[in-house]
Structures are given as structure tokens and as C-alpha cells.
Enzyme design. Structure first.
Site, short mmCIF file in Angstrom:
data_model
loop_
_atom_site.label_atom_id
_atom_site.label_comp_id
_atom_site.label_asym_id
_atom_site.label_seq_id
_atom_site.Cartn_x
_atom_site.Cartn_y
_atom_site.Cartn_z
N ASP A 15 -67.17 23.99 -74.77
CA ASP A 15 -67.55 25.09 -75.66
C ASP A 15 -66.36 25.52 -76.52
O ASP A 15 -65.21 25.42 -76.10
CB ASP A 15 -68.05 26.27 -74.80
CG ASP A 15 -68.82 27.28 -75.62
OD1 ASP A 15 -69.16 26.99 -76.79
OD2 ASP A 15 -69.08 28.37 -75.09
N HIS A 32 -66.57 20.07 -84.16
CA HIS A 32 -67.21 19.03 -83.34
C HIS A 32 -66.41 17.72 -83.45
O HIS A 32 -66.23 17.01 -82.47
CB HIS A 32 -68.66 18.82 -83.77
CG HIS A 32 -69.52 20.04 -83.58
ND1 HIS A 32 -69.46 20.82 -82.45
CD2 HIS A 32 -70.45 20.63 -84.39
CE1 HIS A 32 -70.32 21.82 -82.56
NE2 HIS A 32 -70.93 21.74 -83.73
N LEU A 126 -65.09 4.95 -63.76
CA LEU A 126 -65.66 6.29 -63.95
C LEU A 126 -67.08 6.21 -64.54
O LEU A 126 -67.33 5.46 -65.49
CB LEU A 126 -64.75 7.06 -64.92
CG LEU A 126 -65.21 8.46 -65.31
CD1 LEU A 126 -65.04 9.44 -64.16
CD2 LEU A 126 -64.41 8.97 -66.52
C1 FPP Z 1 -70.16 23.94 -78.23
O1 FPP Z 1 -69.35 24.53 -79.21
C2 FPP Z 1 -70.38 22.55 -78.57
C3 FPP Z 1 -71.61 21.99 -78.76
C4 FPP Z 1 -72.88 22.71 -78.62
C5 FPP Z 1 -71.72 20.60 -79.14
C6 FPP Z 1 -70.85 19.72 -78.35
C7 FPP Z 1 -70.54 18.56 -79.16
C8 FPP Z 1 -69.43 17.88 -79.06
C9 FPP Z 1 -68.38 18.15 -78.07
C10 FPP Z 1 -69.16 16.78 -80.00
C11 FPP Z 1 -70.13 15.68 -79.81
C12 FPP Z 1 -69.62 14.68 -78.88
C13 FPP Z 1 -70.40 13.72 -78.45
C14 FPP Z 1 -69.89 12.68 -77.54
C15 FPP Z 1 -71.79 13.67 -78.89
P1 FPP Z 1 -69.99 25.57 -80.19
O2 FPP Z 1 -70.42 24.86 -81.41
O3 FPP Z 1 -71.08 26.33 -79.49
O4 FPP Z 1 -68.76 26.48 -80.48
P2 FPP Z 1 -68.74 28.07 -80.66
O5 FPP Z 1 -69.30 28.67 -79.39
O6 FPP Z 1 -67.30 28.37 -80.86
O7 FPP Z 1 -69.57 28.36 -81.86
#
Ligand code: FPP
Length: 239
Positions: A15, A32, A126
Site C-alpha cells: 500500500d 504503481h 519460492l
Molecule cells: C495500493 O496503493 C496499491 C494497489 C492497489 C495496486 C498495487 C499494484 C502494484 C503494486 C503494482 C502492480 C504490480 C503487479 C505485479 C501487478 P494505492 O494506490 O492504494 O496507494 P494510496 O493508498 O497511497 O493511494
């Protein structure tokens, strides 16, 4: 007394990408993109530490509600992430797996993912499990549907339902429950992640935003975990 819990399954709620991007004057999608380095570090360190399963919460059933452009970006990123990393992951004997309602994914990323799962299926390092279109409630709902169908078809009686039969209907019954669930970015909740499996998981929260999360942060989380007393509802063995 020093405790040294074993660490078989690590699960991470990645997150803070959006906040990381904002703090750098960038767009959410750049957050991301920047997540990839942290994923590399986590995969590498978990592999080195002999962790058997690493589950990463990459996209939840609720994330489909995000703006279309962001959803599309994450899906495209999933495909390119696999393309960019498959040779290395395979070379390091990582087995790529996925959990969630995978049929919800767009065709291109799903094909890439399925090919990666087939290619790495016999690897013995893994297990990297990507949670995609994953929701804990959705998983439990899907398990209940399976059980209902078995009862309707006469393959099972209501009295056969036990915690073990429910576990056997989860997406990956062979994967042990997570020992630790880590969430970055200072938020302290599970957000529908591994609800059935997390009954006795240790929870670890850190303020570090996911794109900044490095092996030193994981080392700290593991150190904290190893010092905890896990009792699973029992009494301490030395009491
Ligand atoms: C949370 O941060 C992140 C997500 C909901 C998406 C996670 C995606 C990735 C880590 C990249 C994709 C990787 C792969 C392997 C598909 P947020 O956007 O909710 O951040 P915030 O809470 O600061 O707004």
C-alpha cells in the site's frame, strides 16, 4: 526467552503507491510503476531467507472501482512485469502462482500470467503468489458455493462440513496460512485480504510507503516477527 518462529508464508499488502507518487510530484500510475523495485527486493530476500510462499496483494476485488485508466494501467503493468521478469524468476526457480477471481482479468494479462504459471510450474524455489482480483469474502463465498453444489449433488452431507472441508475449498488449500501479514503505508487494516487464512497470522504495520520498501524493512519485519510469542489460542509452553 528468545523466540525464533519459523517463517514459511509471508503475505504483503503493498500500500501507498499513490501517496508516494503525490509526495514526489508524480501521477498515481508512476507510484504503481515504482512498486516494481520493492517487489524485486521482497522476492529476492524471501528467497534468500528460505521463505516458501510470498503472497502479494496486487489487485483486490474492490480495486475494479478505481478510475478506468488506473485499472487499465495496473493490468498493463501486470503483463509487462511478467514479461520483463519471467526469465530471471524462472532462472531463480521461482514458481509463479496467482490467487483470486482470475477470470475477471483482461485477456492479455491473463494469458501472460497463465503462460508464466505453466512455465514455472515445476520450479521448487519460492512460490510467488500474486493476489489478483482477490477478495477474502469472494474466496469464502466461492468456497460456500462449491460446498452447496456438492451437497446438492449428494457428494456431501451438511454434517460433513468442518473447518478442514471449508479450507479444502479455498483457492489454494495446499498453501499454509500466512505466518505474517505486512502492510505498508501506515494503514492498519486487512482490507479483505486472506480473511479465512489470517486467523492466527501475526500482523505487522509500517509507515514506509510500498515503493520505498527495501530489504532492510523486510529484515526489520522478520526480526519483529521472530521475537513474538505465537500461542494459537494455547498457553505459553513455558508457563
Ligand atoms: C495500493 O496503493 C496499491 C494497489 C492497489 C495496486 C498495487 C499494484 C502494484 C503494486 C503494482 C502492480 C504490480 C503487479 C505485479 C501487478 P494505492 O494506490 O492504494 O496507494 P494510496 O493508498 O497511497 O493511494
Amino acid at each position: 526467552m528468545a523466540v525464533d518462529n519459523c517463517l514459511t508464508h509471508v503475505a504483503i499488502i503493498m500500500d501507498g503507491n499513490g501517496r508516494w507518487a503525490r509526495s514526489h510530484g508524480l501521477k498515481r500510475i508512476d507510484g504503481h510503476k515504482a512498486a516494481e523495485k520493492a517487489i524485486h527486493d521482497a522476492v529476492q530476500y524471501c528467497g534468500e531467507m528460505g521463505v516458501e510462499y510470498l503472497t502479494l496483494y496486487a489487485f483486490s476485488t474492490e480495486n475494479w472501482k478505481r478510475p478506468k485508466a488506473e485499472v487499465l494501467f495496473i493490468m498493463t503493468l501486470l503483463k509487462s512485469f511478467i514479461k520483463r521478469n519471467i526469465d530471471d524468476l524462472d532462472g531463480n526457480r521461482v514458481r509463479i502462482r496467482a490467487t483470486g477471481r482470475l477470470d475477471d482479468l483482461p485477456r492479455g494479462p491473463l494469458k501472460e500470467l497463465r503462460n508464466a504459471m505453466i512455465r514455472t510450474g515445476s520450479n521448487e524455489g519460492l512460490n510467488l503468489i500474486l493476489a489478483l482480483s482477490y477478495g477474502g469474502r469472494a474466496e469464502i463465498t466461492d468456497a460456500m458455493r462449491k460446498i452447496a453444489l456438492d451437497i446438492k449433488a449428494g457428494r456431501m452431507q451438511t454434517s460433513d462440513i468442518t473447518e478442514d472441508t471449508i479450507t479444502s475449498c479455498m483457492y489454494h488449500p495446499d498453501v499454509p496460512d500466512p505466518d505474517i501479514i505486512i502492510r505498508t503505508s501506515g494503514e492498519q487494516r486487512l482490507s479483505n485480504f486472506l480473511l479465512w487464512e489470517s486467523a492466527y497470522s501475526e500482523l505487522y504495520f509500517t509507515d514506509v510507503l510500498w515503493p520505498d520498501f527495501r530489504r532492510v524493512d523486510l529484515e526489520e519485519a522478520f526480526k519483529d516477527y521472530r521475537s513474538r510469542r505465537r500461542r494459537f489460542g494455547d498457553l505459553d509452553s513455558d508457563r
